[in-house]
Design a protein around this motif. Structure first.
Motif, PDB file in Angstrom:
ATOM      1  N   ARG A 186       3.334 -31.198   3.160  1.00  0.00           N
ATOM      2  CA  ARG A 186       4.009 -30.565   2.022  1.00  0.00           C
ATOM      3  C   ARG A 186       3.398 -29.203   1.704  1.00  0.00           C
ATOM      4  NH1 ARG A 186       4.807 -33.161  -4.088  1.00  0.00           N
ATOM      5  NH2 ARG A 186       5.734 -31.280  -5.032  1.00  0.00           N
ATOM      6  N   LYS A 187       2.069 -29.106   1.783  1.00  0.00           N
ATOM      7  CA  LYS A 187       1.413 -27.834   1.498  1.00  0.00           C
ATOM      8  C   LYS A 187       1.759 -26.790   2.545  1.00  0.00           C
ATOM      9  CE  LYS A 187      -1.203 -25.191  -0.938  1.00  0.00           C
ATOM     10  NZ  LYS A 187      -0.788 -24.789  -2.297  1.00  0.00           N
ATOM     11  N   VAL A 188       1.843 -27.209   3.798  1.00  0.00           N
ATOM     12  CA  VAL A 188       2.220 -26.276   4.870  1.00  0.00           C
ATOM     13  C   VAL A 188       3.621 -25.723   4.607  1.00  0.00           C
ATOM     14  CG1 VAL A 188       2.750 -26.077   7.322  1.00  0.00           C
ATOM     15  CG2 VAL A 188       0.717 -27.335   6.586  1.00  0.00           C
ATOM     16  N   VAL A 189       4.531 -26.598   4.200  1.00  0.00           N
ATOM     17  CA  VAL A 189       5.897 -26.154   3.879  1.00  0.00           C
ATOM     18  C   VAL A 189       5.882 -25.161   2.714  1.00  0.00           C
ATOM     19  CG1 VAL A 189       8.153 -26.897   3.019  1.00  0.00           C
ATOM     20  CG2 VAL A 189       6.971 -28.244   4.773  1.00  0.00           C
ATOM     21  N   GLU A 190       5.042 -25.434   1.713  1.00  0.00           N
ATOM     22  CA  GLU A 190       4.943 -24.526   0.564  1.00  0.00           C
ATOM     23  C   GLU A 190       4.441 -23.152   0.988  1.00  0.00           C
ATOM     24  OE1 GLU A 190       2.424 -26.427  -2.242  1.00  0.00           O
ATOM     25  OE2 GLU A 190       3.928 -27.905  -2.875  1.00  0.00           O
ATOM     26  N   ILE A 191       3.494 -23.118   1.904  1.00  0.00           N
ATOM     27  CA  ILE A 191       2.964 -21.829   2.373  1.00  0.00           C
ATOM     28  C   ILE A 191       4.037 -21.062   3.139  1.00  0.00           C
ATOM     29  CG2 ILE A 191       1.272 -20.743   3.905  1.00  0.00           C
ATOM     30  CD1 ILE A 191      -0.659 -23.030   3.169  1.00  0.00           C
ATOM     31  N   TRP A 192       4.774 -21.764   4.004  1.00  0.00           N
ATOM     32  CA  TRP A 192       5.872 -21.110   4.719  1.00  0.00           C
ATOM     33  C   TRP A 192       6.916 -20.581   3.737  1.00  0.00           C
ATOM     34  CZ3 TRP A 192       6.281 -19.088   9.272  1.00  0.00           C
ATOM     35  CH2 TRP A 192       5.487 -19.555  10.320  1.00  0.00           C
ATOM     36  N   TRP A 193       7.179 -21.345   2.699  1.00  0.00           N
ATOM     37  CA  TRP A 193       8.137 -20.900   1.680  1.00  0.00           C
ATOM     38  C   TRP A 193       7.658 -19.598   1.038  1.00  0.00           C
ATOM     39  CZ3 TRP A 193      12.965 -22.096   0.223  1.00  0.00           C
ATOM     40  CH2 TRP A 193      13.415 -21.628  -1.022  1.00  0.00           C
ATOM     41  N   ARG A 194       6.359 -19.514   0.787  1.00  0.00           N
ATOM     42  CA  ARG A 194       5.800 -18.279   0.228  1.00  0.00           C
ATOM     43  C   ARG A 194       6.024 -17.102   1.167  1.00  0.00           C
ATOM     44  NH1 ARG A 194      -0.252 -18.272  -1.213  1.00  0.00           N
ATOM     45  NH2 ARG A 194       0.358 -16.215  -2.002  1.00  0.00           N
ATOM     46  N   PHE A 195       5.788 -17.318   2.465  1.00  0.00           N
ATOM     47  CA  PHE A 195       5.942 -16.221   3.430  1.00  0.00           C
ATOM     48  C   PHE A 195       7.371 -15.682   3.450  1.00  0.00           C
ATOM     49  CE2 PHE A 195       1.892 -17.407   5.561  1.00  0.00           C
ATOM     50  CZ  PHE A 195       1.384 -16.133   5.737  1.00  0.00           C
ATOM     51  N   PHE A 196       8.331 -16.567   3.274  1.00  0.00           N
ATOM     52  CA  PHE A 196       9.731 -16.139   3.332  1.00  0.00           C
ATOM     53  C   PHE A 196      10.270 -15.642   1.991  1.00  0.00           C
ATOM     54  CE2 PHE A 196       9.849 -18.750   7.241  1.00  0.00           C
ATOM     55  CZ  PHE A 196      10.445 -17.821   8.086  1.00  0.00           C
ATOM     56  N   THR A 197       9.675 -16.037   0.888  1.00  0.00           N
ATOM     57  CA  THR A 197      10.268 -15.729  -0.415  1.00  0.00           C
ATOM     58  C   THR A 197       9.421 -14.839  -1.306  1.00  0.00           C
ATOM     59  OG1 THR A 197       9.344 -17.747  -1.421  1.00  0.00           O
ATOM     60  CG2 THR A 197      11.523 -17.918  -0.378  1.00  0.00           C
ATOM     61  N   GLU A 198       8.099 -14.857  -1.125  1.00  0.00           N
ATOM     62  CA  GLU A 198       7.239 -14.102  -2.036  1.00  0.00           C
ATOM     63  C   GLU A 198       7.287 -12.605  -1.721  1.00  0.00           C
ATOM     64  OE1 GLU A 198       2.496 -14.010  -2.982  1.00  0.00           O
ATOM     65  OE2 GLU A 198       3.511 -15.951  -3.066  1.00  0.00           O
ATOM     66  N   LYS A 199       7.502 -11.819  -2.740  1.00  0.00           N
ATOM     67  CA  LYS A 199       7.558 -10.372  -2.566  1.00  0.00           C
ATOM     68  C   LYS A 199       6.149  -9.816  -2.443  1.00  0.00           C
ATOM     69  CE  LYS A 199       9.495  -6.139  -4.531  1.00  0.00           C
ATOM     70  NZ  LYS A 199      10.272  -5.552  -5.658  1.00  0.00           N
ATOM     71  N   LYS A 200       5.904  -9.045  -1.378  1.00  0.00           N
ATOM     72  CA  LYS A 200       4.590  -8.472  -1.151  1.00  0.00           C
ATOM     73  C   LYS A 200       4.537  -7.034  -1.678  1.00  0.00           C
ATOM     74  CE  LYS A 200       3.512 -11.107   3.048  1.00  0.00           C
ATOM     75  NZ  LYS A 200       3.027 -11.015   4.437  1.00  0.00           N
ATOM     76  N   ARG A 201       3.347  -6.623  -2.056  1.00  0.00           N
ATOM     77  CA  ARG A 201       3.136  -5.258  -2.521  1.00  0.00           C
ATOM     78  C   ARG A 201       2.249  -4.512  -1.527  1.00  0.00           C
ATOM     79  NH1 ARG A 201      -0.984  -2.863  -5.259  1.00  0.00           N
ATOM     80  NH2 ARG A 201      -2.020  -4.886  -5.511  1.00  0.00           N
ATOM     81  N   ASP A 202       2.767  -3.414  -0.989  1.00  0.00           N
ATOM     82  CA  ASP A 202       2.005  -2.573  -0.056  1.00  0.00           C
ATOM     83  C   ASP A 202       1.452  -3.395   1.105  1.00  0.00           C
ATOM     84  OD1 ASP A 202       2.473  -0.427  -1.738  1.00  0.00           O
ATOM     85  OD2 ASP A 202       0.572  -0.666  -2.813  1.00  0.00           O
ATOM     86  N   ALA A 203       2.288  -4.211   1.688  1.00  0.00           N
ATOM     87  CA  ALA A 203       1.850  -5.044   2.807  1.00  0.00           C
ATOM     88  C   ALA A 203       1.521  -4.213   4.041  1.00  0.00           C
ATOM     89  CB  ALA A 203       2.921  -6.071   3.147  1.00  0.00           C
ATOM     90  N   GLN A 204       2.156  -3.032   4.158  1.00  0.00           N
ATOM     91  CA  GLN A 204       1.925  -2.137   5.282  1.00  0.00           C
ATOM     92  C   GLN A 204       1.715  -0.716   4.774  1.00  0.00           C
ATOM     93  OE1 GLN A 204       4.870  -2.456   8.368  1.00  0.00           O
ATOM     94  NE2 GLN A 204       5.119  -4.656   8.079  1.00  0.00           N
ATOM     95  N   PRO A 205       1.021   0.111   5.546  1.00  0.00           N
ATOM     96  CA  PRO A 205       0.825   1.505   5.135  1.00  0.00           C
ATOM     97  C   PRO A 205       2.171   2.233   5.053  1.00  0.00           C
ATOM     98  CG  PRO A 205      -0.682   0.914   6.904  1.00  0.00           C
ATOM     99  CD  PRO A 205       0.303  -0.202   6.804  1.00  0.00           C
ATOM    100  N   SER A 206       2.307   3.100   4.060  1.00  0.00           N
ATOM    101  CA  SER A 206       3.530   3.889   3.914  1.00  0.00           C
ATOM    102  C   SER A 206       3.467   5.171   4.742  1.00  0.00           C
ATOM    103  CB  SER A 206       3.761   4.237   2.445  1.00  0.00           C
ATOM    104  OG  SER A 206       2.645   4.949   1.920  1.00  0.00           O
ATOM    105  N   GLN A 207       2.269   5.521   5.202  1.00  0.00           N
ATOM    106  CA  GLN A 207       2.085   6.709   6.033  1.00  0.00           C
ATOM    107  C   GLN A 207       1.294   6.354   7.281  1.00  0.00           C
ATOM    108  OE1 GLN A 207       0.161   9.561   3.473  1.00  0.00           O
ATOM    109  NE2 GLN A 207       2.052  10.103   2.414  1.00  0.00           N
ATOM    110  N   GLU A 208       1.347   7.222   8.258  1.00  0.00           N
ATOM    111  CA  GLU A 208       0.626   7.000   9.501  1.00  0.00           C
ATOM    112  C   GLU A 208      -0.880   6.997   9.235  1.00  0.00           C
ATOM    113  OE1 GLU A 208       0.011   9.487  13.630  1.00  0.00           O
ATOM    114  OE2 GLU A 208       2.047   9.333  12.807  1.00  0.00           O
ATOM    115  N   LEU A 209      -1.573   6.000   9.761  1.00  0.00           N
ATOM    116  CA  LEU A 209      -3.014   5.912   9.550  1.00  0.00           C
ATOM    117  C   LEU A 209      -3.745   6.917  10.438  1.00  0.00           C
ATOM    118  CD1 LEU A 209      -3.639   2.048   9.394  1.00  0.00           C
ATOM    119  CD2 LEU A 209      -3.288   3.648   7.515  1.00  0.00           C
TER     120      LEU A 209
END
Length: 358
Positions: free
Chosen positions: A55-78
């Motif tokens: 059940r916990k594994v399913v909850e984590i997968w649900w987070r990956f698909f539904t939770e909105k991330k903030r600045d997950a990737q750089p907006s400019q070239e590193l």
């Protein structure tokens, strides 16, 4: 509605891909060498922690698909410092030089030899070409530009640490592959000659022409497909060359083993400590930045370099958060820390304070 459809469809497509590409583990006659932390077909951590329920594994997968991330990737070239054969030719032969290539991948010049730790040059840390964590930046040097690699050290078999395409390319000229128990079977299946593979158990040491290498414990897990969880070992590396000592933590939750490593092999001139991909849902297998600083203190490190960040999106935190938090934690603990950009040369004994690049 679209997210719900993706949640339903992607696992089915993934399952089909796994079956067709033999990523579902099959029964095997292979048995790792005897180990006191191997039983019932699986390796075990020295410090027990409770595994997630279904059940916990399913909850984590649900987070990956539904939770909105903030600045997950750089907006400019590193900013990346390019490494060329000419760059490497200028490095002296009487010292140790280390270059971060991305995530946890390191290129070392150990006197006259070149070593790699957990080299991942592929575009994605994934068994898929079209799906999975994609690089934020190119590697500072290409596989084709690499000098002859004398030795490759692997910490465990997760895709962001053991890259099949990279290993197969390196097999053309690399003399030795140092791997955890069980991983030798993977390399052999990829065409690596058995005589070139050296498997390690925890606390096992090997002497090389330039110094000694010891495989030390971590608190983590292994697996590359369905059904092969913990069938191979995981760990960290201690490198001793003359009077200089290096510690590479790889992936780990915070545990008492760091103090044991420090007591046996410390102090370390420099440590490369996992700092990234942490989350409240998996505190036992990845450290927070504050714990990473404590791990550095536990192993008796002098200079800390955070790794396992700024290349792949593997958690829910902002891509730059690990660096911000670890710098703050280091300052509060009076720990000397540098966070060089990828491609910058680190020379033990001649450390330059890098600029803030993120």
């Amino acid at each position: 509605m679209l997210k719900i459809l993706l949640i339903c469809i992607i696992p089915l497509l993934t399952l089909g891909y796994l079956i067709n590409n033999q990523l579902i583990a099959k029964e095997s006659d292979y048995t790792p060498e005897p180990s006191d932390h191997f039983s019932n077909g699986r390796f075990h951590n020295s410090q027990h922690y409770s595994a997630h329920s279904f059940r916990k594994v399913v909850e984590i997968w649900w987070r990956f698909f539904t939770e909105k991330k903030r600045d997950a990737q750089p907006s400019q070239e590193l900013p990346i410092s390019a490494v060329t054969p000419e760059t490497l030719a200028q490095l002296s032969d009487d010292k140790i030089h280390i270059i971060k290539l991305g995530h946890s991948s390191l290129l070392l010049k150990v006197k006259t030899e070149y070593w790699l730790i957990d080299p991942v040059f592929s575009e994605r840390a994934s068994p898929f070409r079209f799906f999975g964590p994609k690089r934020f930046h190119p590697t500072p040097i290409t596989l084709e530009q690499l000098p002859t690699i004398s030795r490759v050290l692997i910490s465990h078999n997760h895709y962001d640490h053991l890259d099949k395409k990279t290993i197969q390319f390196l097999a053309k000229s690399t003399h030795e592959f140092f791997v955890p128990l069980g991983v030798e079977a993977d390399l052999e299946s990829w065409g690596i000659a058995r005589k070139n593979i050296v498997p390690f158990d925890w606390w096992q040491q090997a002497e090389t022409a330039k110094g000694s290498v010891t495989f030390t414990p971590t608190q983590h897990f292994s697996g590359r497909g369905l059904g092969d969880s913990n069938s191979t070992l995981w760990g960290s590396w201690v490198i001793e060359v003359g009077k200089q000592r290096i510690f590479f933590s790889s992936d780990s939750g915070y545990f008492e083993g760091f103090k044991q490593i420090g007591e046996r092999y410390g102090p370390f001139d420099i440590t490369f400590i996992e700092t990234g991909a942490y989350d409240k849902d998996w505190p036992s297998i990845h450290m927070t930045p504050e714990q990473s600083v404590q791990a550095h203190i536990d192993v008796q490190g002098k200079l800390m370099v955070p790794i396992h960040n700024s290349t792949f999106d593997l958690a829910f935190h902002a891509w730059y958060e690990p660096l911000e938090r670890v710098i703050s934690a280091a300052e509060s603990q009076a720990v000397e820390l540098i966070a060089p950009r990828f491609g910058e040369v680190i020379e033990i004994g001649n450390i330059k304070t890098p600029s803030r690049w993120w």
